[in-house]
Write a protein that holds these residues in place. Structure first.
Motif, short mmCIF file in Angstrom:
data_model
loop_
_atom_site.label_atom_id
_atom_site.label_comp_id
_atom_site.label_asym_id
_atom_site.label_seq_id
_atom_site.Cartn_x
_atom_site.Cartn_y
_atom_site.Cartn_z
N GLU A 30 -0.24 18.63 -2.24
CA GLU A 30 1.10 18.07 -2.44
C GLU A 30 1.17 16.76 -1.69
OE1 GLU A 30 4.10 20.90 -1.32
OE2 GLU A 30 3.49 22.32 -2.87
N ILE A 31 1.66 15.72 -2.38
CA ILE A 31 1.81 14.40 -1.78
C ILE A 31 3.30 14.12 -1.66
CG2 ILE A 31 1.51 11.93 -2.16
CD1 ILE A 31 -1.04 14.54 -3.21
N THR A 32 3.74 13.83 -0.44
CA THR A 32 5.16 13.59 -0.20
C THR A 32 5.36 12.26 0.50
OG1 THR A 32 5.13 14.76 1.92
CG2 THR A 32 5.67 16.07 -0.03
N ARG A 33 6.57 11.73 0.34
CA ARG A 33 7.04 10.52 1.02
C ARG A 33 6.10 9.32 0.90
NH1 ARG A 33 9.44 12.07 6.71
NH2 ARG A 33 10.64 10.21 6.28
N PRO A 34 5.65 8.97 -0.32
CA PRO A 34 4.80 7.79 -0.48
C PRO A 34 5.61 6.51 -0.33
CG PRO A 34 5.26 8.76 -2.61
CD PRO A 34 5.89 9.66 -1.59
N TRP A 35 5.13 5.61 0.54
CA TRP A 35 5.87 4.37 0.78
C TRP A 35 4.95 3.27 1.29
CZ3 TRP A 35 6.94 2.12 5.72
CH2 TRP A 35 6.44 2.84 6.81
N THR A 36 5.46 2.07 1.30
CA THR A 36 4.79 0.91 1.85
C THR A 36 5.85 -0.03 2.40
OG1 THR A 36 3.18 -0.85 1.42
CG2 THR A 36 4.74 -0.36 -0.35
N ARG A 37 5.41 -1.08 3.06
CA ARG A 37 6.33 -2.08 3.61
C ARG A 37 6.34 -3.32 2.72
NH1 ARG A 37 3.11 -1.63 9.01
NH2 ARG A 37 4.37 -0.19 10.20
N ALA A 38 7.46 -4.00 2.69
CA ALA A 38 7.51 -5.31 2.06
C ALA A 38 6.54 -6.22 2.81
CB ALA A 38 8.93 -5.87 2.11
N THR A 39 5.96 -7.17 2.11
CA THR A 39 5.01 -8.09 2.73
C THR A 39 5.55 -9.52 2.66
OG1 THR A 39 3.82 -8.36 0.64
CG2 THR A 39 3.00 -6.66 2.15
N PRO A 40 5.16 -10.36 3.62
CA PRO A 40 5.53 -11.77 3.54
C PRO A 40 4.94 -12.41 2.28
CG PRO A 40 4.66 -11.23 5.72
CD PRO A 40 4.41 -10.05 4.84
N ALA A 41 5.51 -13.52 1.85
CA ALA A 41 5.09 -14.18 0.61
C ALA A 41 3.62 -14.57 0.62
CB ALA A 41 5.95 -15.42 0.36
N THR A 42 3.05 -14.89 1.78
CA THR A 42 1.67 -15.34 1.86
C THR A 42 0.68 -14.23 2.22
OG1 THR A 42 1.99 -15.98 4.15
CG2 THR A 42 2.35 -17.69 2.47
N ALA A 43 1.15 -13.02 2.39
CA ALA A 43 0.27 -11.92 2.81
C ALA A 43 -0.78 -11.64 1.74
CB ALA A 43 1.07 -10.66 3.09
N GLN A 44 -1.98 -11.35 2.19
CA GLN A 44 -3.07 -10.99 1.29
C GLN A 44 -3.35 -9.50 1.30
OE1 GLN A 44 -4.83 -13.09 -0.93
NE2 GLN A 44 -2.95 -14.18 -0.43
N GLY A 46 -1.73 -5.27 2.48
CA GLY A 46 -0.62 -4.40 2.82
C GLY A 46 -1.13 -2.98 2.97
N GLY A 47 -0.32 -2.12 3.59
CA GLY A 47 -0.71 -0.74 3.82
C GLY A 47 0.16 0.22 3.04
N GLY A 48 -0.41 1.35 2.68
CA GLY A 48 0.33 2.41 1.98
C GLY A 48 0.28 3.69 2.80
N PHE A 49 1.40 4.43 2.78
CA PHE A 49 1.55 5.60 3.64
C PHE A 49 2.10 6.77 2.84
CE2 PHE A 49 2.69 1.56 5.71
CZ PHE A 49 1.55 1.39 6.49
N LEU A 50 1.70 7.99 3.24
CA LEU A 50 2.16 9.20 2.57
C LEU A 50 1.69 10.40 3.37
CD1 LEU A 50 -0.67 10.28 0.95
CD2 LEU A 50 -0.06 8.29 -0.39
N THR A 51 2.13 11.57 2.96
CA THR A 51 1.71 12.81 3.59
C THR A 51 1.04 13.67 2.53
OG1 THR A 51 3.52 12.71 5.20
CG2 THR A 51 2.50 14.86 4.84
N ILE A 52 -0.12 14.26 2.89
CA ILE A 52 -0.85 15.14 1.98
C ILE A 52 -0.89 16.54 2.61
CG2 ILE A 52 -3.01 15.60 0.76
CD1 ILE A 52 -3.67 12.58 1.20
N PRO A 106 1.62 4.24 9.63
CA PRO A 106 1.29 3.03 10.38
C PRO A 106 0.59 3.39 11.70
CG PRO A 106 3.53 2.90 9.53
CD PRO A 106 3.05 4.31 9.27
N GLY A 107 -0.49 2.66 11.99
CA GLY A 107 -1.25 2.89 13.21
C GLY A 107 -2.28 3.99 13.11
N GLY A 108 -2.46 4.57 11.93
CA GLY A 108 -3.42 5.66 11.74
C GLY A 108 -4.13 5.52 10.42
N TYR A 109 -4.35 6.65 9.75
CA TYR A 109 -4.92 6.60 8.41
C TYR A 109 -3.93 5.92 7.48
CZ TYR A 109 -7.98 10.31 10.20
OH TYR A 109 -8.86 11.04 10.93
N HIS A 110 -4.44 5.16 6.50
CA HIS A 110 -3.58 4.49 5.54
C HIS A 110 -4.38 4.03 4.33
CE1 HIS A 110 -5.13 1.31 8.17
NE2 HIS A 110 -5.05 0.52 7.12
N ILE A 111 -3.66 3.66 3.29
CA ILE A 111 -4.27 3.04 2.12
C ILE A 111 -4.16 1.54 2.34
CG2 ILE A 111 -4.09 2.72 -0.37
CD1 ILE A 111 -2.73 5.54 -0.40
#
Length: 154
Positions: A30-44, A46-52, A106-111
């Motif tokens: 089960e995958i819950t709470r999938p989210w990411t942060r907005a990125t600045p316009a020049t960002a190359q 980003g990170g993705g977060f969720l619970t499995i 954030p600060g741990g495992y991430h996509i």
């Protein structure tokens, strides 16, 4: 007449509820709470977060991720090495033990999304395909939270 008004009132109340992140299931995972942060316009990147949550009796492994939002997607680990924060791809993927919950945060495992095709904008969605060793592939969407968010709002 009263029943029609009551039905209309209930329907309006349901429409006014906030939208909650979608939860997903593939095999025993089960995958819950999938989210990411907005990125600045020049960002190359980003990170993705969720619970499995693995509700099964055998371990599985998140071995890959794909997205049309970036050129490359990897499963990463971030950890402290003395006073230095190090980030690296998990070349063998991320183990999801039987009966366990694994958080990508954030600060741990991430996509890790690299080579963003466009900035992640707050209140939009980022499509991702998660690939598990045993359970197979699962298409999900990440809700984009505010720049610098530390957790999803819902």
């Amino acid at each position: 007449m009263i029943i029609r008004r009551l039905t209309l009132a209930v329907a309006i109340a349901l429409l006014a509820l906030p939208a909650f992140a979608q939860d997903y299931k593939v095999g025993a995972l089960e995958i819950t709470r999938p989210w990411t942060r907005a990125t600045p316009a020049t960002a190359q990147s980003g990170g993705g977060f969720l619970t499995i949550v693995n509700k099964g009796t055998t371990a599985d492994r998140l071995i890959a991720a794909r997205s049309t939002a970036s050129d490359k997607v990897e499963v990463h680990e971030m950890r402290m090495d003395g006073n230095v924060m190090r980030m690296r791809e998990l070349e063998k993927g991320l183990e999801i033990p039987a009966g366990a919950t694994v958080m990508l945060k954030p600060g741990g495992y991430h996509i890790m999304f690299m080579g963003l095709k466009a900035p992640f904008a707050k209140d939009t969605k980022v499509p991702v395909t998660l690939v598990f060793e045993k359970a197979g592939s699962l298409d999900i969407v990440l809700d984009v939270e505010a720049l610098g968010a530390s957790a999803p709002k819902h």
